[in-house]
Design a protein around this motif. Structure first.
Motif, PDB file in Angstrom:
ATOM      1  N   GLY A  47     -21.008  24.163 -15.771  1.00 39.11           N
ATOM      2  CA  GLY A  47     -22.048  23.854 -14.808  1.00 39.11           C
ATOM      3  C   GLY A  47     -22.954  25.021 -14.484  1.00 39.11           C
ATOM      4  O   GLY A  47     -23.637  25.016 -13.460  1.00 39.11           O
ATOM      5  N   ARG A  48     -22.937  26.043 -15.300  1.00 40.84           N
ATOM      6  CA  ARG A  48     -23.884  27.154 -15.179  1.00 40.84           C
ATOM      7  C   ARG A  48     -24.130  27.724 -16.565  1.00 40.84           C
ATOM      8  O   ARG A  48     -23.270  27.640 -17.457  1.00 40.84           O
ATOM      9  CB  ARG A  48     -23.387  28.232 -14.221  1.00 40.84           C
ATOM     10  CG  ARG A  48     -22.023  28.827 -14.503  1.00 40.84           C
ATOM     11  CD  ARG A  48     -21.743  29.995 -13.560  1.00 40.84           C
ATOM     12  NE  ARG A  48     -20.359  30.431 -13.578  1.00 40.84           N
ATOM     13  CZ  ARG A  48     -19.983  31.681 -13.350  1.00 40.84           C
ATOM     14  NH1 ARG A  48     -20.899  32.621 -13.109  1.00 40.84           N
ATOM     15  NH2 ARG A  48     -18.702  32.022 -13.350  1.00 40.84           N
ATOM     16  N   GLU A  49     -25.300  28.282 -16.738  1.00 40.15           N
ATOM     17  CA  GLU A  49     -25.688  28.744 -18.062  1.00 40.15           C
ATOM     18  C   GLU A  49     -24.730  29.818 -18.556  1.00 40.15           C
ATOM     19  O   GLU A  49     -24.336  30.719 -17.820  1.00 40.15           O
ATOM     20  CB  GLU A  49     -27.112  29.299 -18.045  1.00 40.15           C
ATOM     21  CG  GLU A  49     -27.637  29.655 -19.433  1.00 40.15           C
ATOM     22  CD  GLU A  49     -29.049  30.186 -19.407  1.00 40.15           C
ATOM     23  OE1 GLU A  49     -29.606  30.421 -20.492  1.00 40.15           O
ATOM     24  OE2 GLU A  49     -29.591  30.370 -18.301  1.00 40.15           O
ATOM     25  N   CYS A  50     -24.343  29.695 -19.816  1.00 39.69           N
ATOM     26  CA  CYS A  50     -23.474  30.712 -20.395  1.00 39.69           C
ATOM     27  C   CYS A  50     -23.735  30.817 -21.891  1.00 39.69           C
ATOM     28  O   CYS A  50     -24.342  29.934 -22.508  1.00 39.69           O
ATOM     29  CB  CYS A  50     -22.001  30.399 -20.140  1.00 39.69           C
ATOM     30  SG  CYS A  50     -21.430  28.836 -20.814  1.00 39.69           S
ATOM     31  N   ALA A  51     -23.302  31.925 -22.451  1.00 37.10           N
ATOM     32  CA  ALA A  51     -23.327  32.141 -23.891  1.00 37.10           C
ATOM     33  C   ALA A  51     -21.894  32.168 -24.368  1.00 37.10           C
ATOM     34  O   ALA A  51     -21.033  32.768 -23.727  1.00 37.10           O
ATOM     35  CB  ALA A  51     -24.031  33.444 -24.229  1.00 37.10           C
ATOM     36  N   ALA A  52     -21.613  31.502 -25.495  1.00 37.84           N
ATOM     37  CA  ALA A  52     -20.253  31.394 -26.010  1.00 37.84           C
ATOM     38  C   ALA A  52     -20.217  31.875 -27.450  1.00 37.84           C
ATOM     39  O   ALA A  52     -20.953  31.374 -28.301  1.00 37.84           O
ATOM     40  CB  ALA A  52     -19.769  29.948 -25.926  1.00 37.84           C
ATOM     41  N   LEU A  53     -19.360  32.852 -27.720  1.00 38.40           N
ATOM     42  CA  LEU A  53     -19.200  33.395 -29.056  1.00 38.40           C
ATOM     43  C   LEU A  53     -17.743  33.310 -29.466  1.00 38.40           C
ATOM     44  O   LEU A  53     -16.853  33.612 -28.672  1.00 38.40           O
ATOM     45  CB  LEU A  53     -19.643  34.866 -29.123  1.00 38.40           C
ATOM     46  CG  LEU A  53     -21.140  35.167 -29.104  1.00 38.40           C
ATOM     47  CD1 LEU A  53     -21.718  34.994 -27.709  1.00 38.40           C
ATOM     48  CD2 LEU A  53     -21.403  36.586 -29.607  1.00 38.40           C
TER      49      LEU A  53
END
Length: 331
Positions: A47-53
């Motif tokens: 529910g909040r912007e994130c970057a996933a690697l």
């Protein structure tokens, strides 16, 4: 009948299916369609912007996440029994180019604002000491205890007050969320970065580094490459993560592991060293009792002079859990 570790559990069949489905030509590294979709999937989840690697191991996930927060001359406040301190062979110092772990105490391997504050209050000599730049906590802790949302909020408030990043080692994040009965966002609280563990929860070889400070994503991409974790066929790691997220398989698996542990915990009773919250139990057991259990075919790790560690997984046979519970009750 194996209770050594959830790392020893089989890979969930749906992950093999997902990897086979990904076995067709696509662009390399992290430019494939599955890898590019991870940011959006985790943004929707939290529910909040994130970057996933993706990376291959929990150690890499922890250390690369912390490397986005801490300078070589800085420090990370963590519990003295945290995985980054006890079980990563000095990897934080390697990945963080010499940054130091600043050790705090706390019951059940959990930190509190007070124990963190004790460490921070001792840093008074300016350039002569290592400045704290981040806090790392483990959800659930090394002894299987979970941080409730209000506890996370309190630690997050302290981190903001002191200008520190907040990292969560979530090797068993799914088990914690399942026990707490809260959303992923509530189980992560105000974290700036989360190492979202899948391997212990039915995965094969993929963990996710979640950055809620998305401006640091580009730095992390370079650090991941430099650390040797940018796999050329990254779509197979991304495929595993997507399969775990589909229909909340990660949560279903965690609930199954926790339920198997609860069967054993009921029989252990007063032998439990710590409350039974997730799939990890610490049970008081003398040498003769350990030998008796092993003679009946149960495998587990000796933890210290007074306890053994029992770990269940998504695939634990409930008949095995029942048998162990009866064996413990009969001692």
């Amino acid at each position: 009948m194996q209770f050594l570790s959830d790392n020893a559990a089989p890979v969930h069949p749906r992950l093999w299916d997902a990897m086979r489905a990904a076995d067709s030509a696509d662009t390399p590294y992290d430019t494939d369609a599955l890898s590019r979709e991870l940011d959006a999937r985790f943004t929707a989840m939290f529910g909040r912007e994130c970057a996933a690697l993706w990376v291959a191991t929990g150690t890499a996930a922890n250390c690369l996440a912390l490397a986005t927060m801490v300078d070589p001359h800085g420090g990370v406040v963590c519990h003295e029994e945290a995985h980054v301190e006890m079980d990563e062979c000095g990897a934080p110092g390697f990945y963080l180019h010499g940054a130091k772990l600043l050790l705090a105490s706390g019951e059940g391997a959990k930190l509190t604002p007070e124990t963190i504050g004790d460490v921070l209050s001792g840093i008074t000599r300016g350039v002569h000491q290592v400045p704290a730049q981040a806090i790392s906590i483990t959800q659930a802790s090394e002894y299987g205890l979970c941080y409730r949302p209000e506890e996370l909020a309190a630690i997050g408030a302290l981190a903001r007050e002191h200008g520190l990043g907040l990292h969560i080692d979530g090797a068993r994040f799914g088990n914690a969320a399942a026990h707490l009965g809260v959303s992923p966002a509530e189980a992560a609280g105000p974290a700036d970065a989360l190492s979202f563990g899948f391997v212990k929860n039915g995965g094969m070889g993929a963990e996710a580094v979640i950055l809620f400070d998305t401006e640091k994503a580009e730095m992390l991409r370079f650090r991941r490459k430099r650390a040797g974790h940018l796999q050329s066929k990254g779509r197979f790691l991304a495929a595993q993560i997507h399969a775990m997220l589909d229909d909340d398989l990660w949560l279903e698996n965690a609930r199954a592991a926790n339920a198997a542990a609860a069967i054993i915990a009921d029989a252990a009773g007063d032998r439990l060293i710590h409350p039974a919250q997730i799939n990890e139990l610490f049970v008081a057991m003398n040498a003769d009792e350990r030998a008796a259990l092993r003679a009946q075919g149960f495998s587990f790790y000796d933890w210290d002079d007074s306890s053994i560690r029992l770990v269940t997984s998504w695939a634990t046979d409930h008949d095995h859990a029942d048998a162990l519970s009866k064996a413990i009750a009969s001692l």
